[in-house]
Design a protein around this motif. Structure first.
Motif: not given
Length: 79
Positions: A17, A20, A24-25, A36, A38, A40, A60-61, A72, A74
């Motif tokens: 993490e 990133l 982001a998680e 991950a 995010e 935004r 989601n990425y 990253k 998408y």
């Protein structure tokens, strides 16, 4: 014995993490990279997200090391 360069060593390291952006998680980690989530801000000054309200998302990425940097990709929403 061949010496591994820095990029090769990074490519073998899992994404964390801290690698990133912002909040982001990581929700999954596998051989093709970490997945991950995010939230935004869009950048539109008139949008609610710019005044401290909820950000847009979740997005989601897939994140992975490539050429010494985190790249990253998408992942589109599925129905």
């Amino acid at each position: 014995m061949a010496l591994l360069n820095y990029r090769d060593l990074l490519a073998e390291q899992p994404i964390q993490e801290k690698d990133l952006a912002g909040d982001a998680e990581i929700i999954d980690d596998g051989p093709t990279g970490a997945i991950a989530v995010e939230y935004r801000r869009c950048g539109d000054e008139s949008c609610h997200c710019m005044t401290g309200d909820e950000k847009h998302g979740p997005y989601n990425y897939r994140a992975k090391w490539e050429d010494g940097a985190v790249k990253k990709e998408y992942l589109a929403k599925t129905e």
